[in-house]
Design an enzyme around this catalytic site. Structure first.
Site, PDB file in Angstrom:
ATOM      1  N   ASP A  28       0.838  -1.203   0.000  1.00  0.00           N
ATOM      2  CA  ASP A  28       0.000   0.000   0.000  1.00  0.00           C
ATOM      3  C   ASP A  28       0.873   1.252   0.000  1.00  0.00           C
ATOM      4  O   ASP A  28       1.724   1.414   0.872  1.00  0.00           O
ATOM      5  CB  ASP A  28      -0.927  -0.010   1.213  1.00  0.00           C
ATOM      6  N   HIS A  85      -3.527  14.150   0.572  1.00  0.00           N
ATOM      7  CA  HIS A  85      -3.756  13.264   1.726  1.00  0.00           C
ATOM      8  C   HIS A  85      -2.579  13.323   2.696  1.00  0.00           C
ATOM      9  O   HIS A  85      -2.770  13.477   3.907  1.00  0.00           O
ATOM     10  CB  HIS A  85      -3.981  11.829   1.234  1.00  0.00           C
ATOM     11  N   GLU A 131     -10.432   4.094   3.371  1.00  0.00           N
ATOM     12  CA  GLU A 131      -9.537   4.873   2.523  1.00  0.00           C
ATOM     13  C   GLU A 131      -9.880   4.573   1.072  1.00  0.00           C
ATOM     14  O   GLU A 131      -9.843   3.414   0.647  1.00  0.00           O
ATOM     15  CB  GLU A 131      -8.062   4.537   2.805  1.00  0.00           C
ATOM     16  N   GLU A 143      -9.049   4.222  -2.555  1.00  0.00           N
ATOM     17  CA  GLU A 143      -7.810   4.006  -3.313  1.00  0.00           C
ATOM     18  C   GLU A 143      -8.119   3.289  -4.624  1.00  0.00           C
ATOM     19  O   GLU A 143      -9.197   2.728  -4.797  1.00  0.00           O
ATOM     20  CB  GLU A 143      -6.818   3.138  -2.503  1.00  0.00           C
ATOM     21  N   ASP A 174      -9.077   0.594   1.654  1.00  0.00           N
ATOM     22  CA  ASP A 174      -8.081   0.183   2.645  1.00  0.00           C
ATOM     23  C   ASP A 174      -8.619   0.543   4.037  1.00  0.00           C
ATOM     24  O   ASP A 174      -8.305   1.592   4.587  1.00  0.00           O
ATOM     25  CB  ASP A 174      -6.765   0.909   2.343  1.00  0.00           C
ATOM     26  N   ARG A 213      -7.897   3.924  13.095  1.00  0.00           N
ATOM     27  CA  ARG A 213      -7.011   5.061  13.412  1.00  0.00           C
ATOM     28  C   ARG A 213      -6.468   5.024  14.832  1.00  0.00           C
ATOM     29  O   ARG A 213      -5.342   5.478  15.083  1.00  0.00           O
ATOM     30  CB  ARG A 213      -7.737   6.385  13.177  1.00  0.00           C
ATOM     31  N   GLN A 271      -3.748   2.489  14.852  1.00  0.00           N
ATOM     32  CA  GLN A 271      -2.649   3.007  14.021  1.00  0.00           C
ATOM     33  C   GLN A 271      -1.787   4.027  14.762  1.00  0.00           C
ATOM     34  O   GLN A 271      -0.557   3.969  14.715  1.00  0.00           O
ATOM     35  CB  GLN A 271      -3.237   3.646  12.749  1.00  0.00           C
ATOM     36  N   LYS A 314      -4.253  -1.961   9.690  1.00  0.00           N
ATOM     37  CA  LYS A 314      -4.600  -2.128   8.280  1.00  0.00           C
ATOM     38  C   LYS A 314      -4.743  -3.599   7.898  1.00  0.00           C
ATOM     39  O   LYS A 314      -5.203  -3.904   6.804  1.00  0.00           O
ATOM     40  CB  LYS A 314      -3.492  -1.539   7.397  1.00  0.00           C
ATOM     41  N   THR A 354      -9.040  -5.481   3.572  1.00  0.00           N
ATOM     42  CA  THR A 354      -8.951  -4.567   2.431  1.00  0.00           C
ATOM     43  C   THR A 354      -9.970  -5.076   1.428  1.00  0.00           C
ATOM     44  O   THR A 354      -9.970  -6.274   1.118  1.00  0.00           O
ATOM     45  CB  THR A 354      -7.540  -4.606   1.804  1.00  0.00           C
ATOM     46  N   GLU A 357      -9.872  12.661   7.362  1.00  0.00           N
ATOM     47  CA  GLU A 357      -9.751  13.997   6.753  1.00  0.00           C
ATOM     48  C   GLU A 357     -11.106  14.713   6.648  1.00  0.00           C
ATOM     49  O   GLU A 357     -11.201  15.909   6.906  1.00  0.00           O
ATOM     50  CB  GLU A 357      -9.137  13.878   5.350  1.00  0.00           C
TER      51      GLU A 357
HETATM   52 MN    MN Z   1      -3.953   3.128   2.481  1.00  0.00          MN
END
Ligand code: MN
Length: 433
Positions: A136, A143, A209, A211, A243, A247, A250, A263, A267, A374
């Protein structure tokens, strides 16, 4: 008859639903997927066309395709990908010839037509590739700037390496799942700011996420770097990728080696692989790269794609989905071929079935961000959904769906959708202390 150019905008199909201006699966697209249905429970490769799937495991028996019989009677597209880029192109040409309006060969073959066309609604979709490995990246400047501003310093939001290296971590291939697979909220170590020690708990800051997943179709040799142009030719196609990210897990674990458990739990990818050949008309120049990348990352020509993307969220009890983000893949700072060239430069062997996540795709406006982190600025600005409910992060029962398409002249080359519903965390029996 031979179709000269399967990307010709004027082409129409004898499958009428493919000719609607907003249909994702036009005759210019021809994406590959793996499906099964009630009549035949074995997994096999098909191509989406309008509201139908053309079963390639049957079509290959007619010898209208330039591949050996059995290539598509497989539970993944890997055997086909392994044949290489010239076969991908010839096969796409042949499938286009079968499906364009002028061709009656299959259309008039009533028995084959009945067997080889499956309605999308009657099919179950499966993971389209056997994923060798999953990496990834982190290639959207917007971002990376947003995250750096939130967690470090708005004045120095980008790390010193960011404008030189397409930054990435090695993810888990074992938990990449196809769209519509339910996802359990993950457990992990969480350290709350007012506590001295971490606890094991269910994530309370579950995020998505947005992607694009790059699917590598050709292998490289260990020890052998590759050029950006070669890297581009190794790419078979693209999917939309979510993804999923925890948080709170993380933020406690990520230094100094990067994300791990935050993560690794899931996915999700969309079931249809849109080929690089189908995306050819939508190539655009990416953002200017300043400072100039090192020579091994230099790209001549255009390697970004004008690909519209959106994300929706639907709470369990709501009747409608709310669009929470709209952006475009063309904003990515580092292109997919640059990512692949960087991945291989140390001598790392890339394999057929490798999956590369682009990194979260964010635009420059606050409604074009590709993560809840975000969009809500780490919980400071809750989103209000059409149902009136508010969201900071993703709650149990919520369904997150992502879609994307390239807009041609009266036709689209679309990706369909990747969706996933969040289930509560699995109960555990680890003692409290
Ligand atoms: Mn990602």
């Amino acid at each position: 008859m031979g179709t000269n150019n399967p990307n010709d905008p004027s082409l129409k199909s004898w499958i009428e639903s493919a000719n609607q201006y907003d249909c994702h699966f036009s005759v210019q697209n021809l994406p590959y997927g793996v499906f099964s249905d009630k009549k035949n429970s074995s997994k096999r490769v098909g191509v989406a066309i309008g509201e139908k799937i053309l079963d390639l495991s049957l079509i290959e028996k007619t010898h209208l395709l330039p591949v050996a019989e059995g290539t598509f009677n497989q539970p993944s597209v890997n055997a086909f990908m392994a044949l290489g880029a010239s076969v991908w192109k010839e096969t796409r040409n042949a499938i286009s010839s079968i499906l364009v309006q002028e061709n009656r060969k299959i259309h008039d073959h009533a028995v084959l037509l009945d067997q080889a066309l499956v309605h999308l609604e009657d099919a179950s979709m499966h993971l389209p590739i056997e994923i060798s490995e999953y990496t990834d990246f982190y290639s959207s400047r917007e971002h990376a700037t947003n995250v750096g501003s939130m967690f470090r310093d708005p004045k120095n939001a980008l790390m010193p390496n960011w404008l030189h290296i397409p930054v990435a971590y090695n993810g888990r291939a074992s938990t990449v799942v196809v769209s519509k697979t339910d996802i359990h909220r993950p457990l992990g170590q969480i350290k709350l700011p007012d506590q001295d020690r971490p606890i094991l708990g269910a994530s309370k800051k579950l995020d998505m996420e947005l992607e694009i997943g790059t699917i590598v179709g050709a292998s490289s040799k260990m020890g052998q770097p590759i050029h950006v142009e070669q890297a581009n030719e190794m790419i078979f196609g693209y999917v939309i990728l979510n993804d999923w990210s925890a948080r709170d897990i993380q933020v406690w674990e990520y230094q100094p080696l990067g994300p791990f458990q935050a993560k690794a739990f899931a996915t999700s990818i969309s079931p249809w692989i849109v080929t690089r050949d189908a995306l050819e008309p939508f190539r655009v120049q990416g953002p200017e790269q300043d400072p100039q990348p090192l020579p091994y990352l230099k790209q001549e020509g255009h390697y970004n794609y004008d690909l519209n993307l959106s994300v929706s969220l639907k709470p369990e009890t709501a009747n409608t989905r709310t669009i929470i983000s709209k952006t475009n893949f063309k904003y990515m700072y580092w292109s997919s071929p640059q990512q692949l060239a960087h991945h291989a430069v140390c001598g790392c062997r890339m394999r057929c079935g490798d999956l590369l996540g682009s990194g979260t795709i964010s635009g420059s406006n606050s409604d074009s961000y590709g993560s809840m982190l975000e969009l809500t600025w780490n919980g400071k600005n809750p989103l209000t959904l059409d149902s009136g409910e508010k969201r900071i992060f993703i709650e149990d029962g919520d369904t997150v769906a992502m879609t994307g398409w390239c807009q041609g002249e009266n036709y689209r080359v679309g990706f369909g959708e990747v969706s996933g519903k969040i289930k509560s965390a699995i109960k555990h029996s680890f003692s409290k202390e």
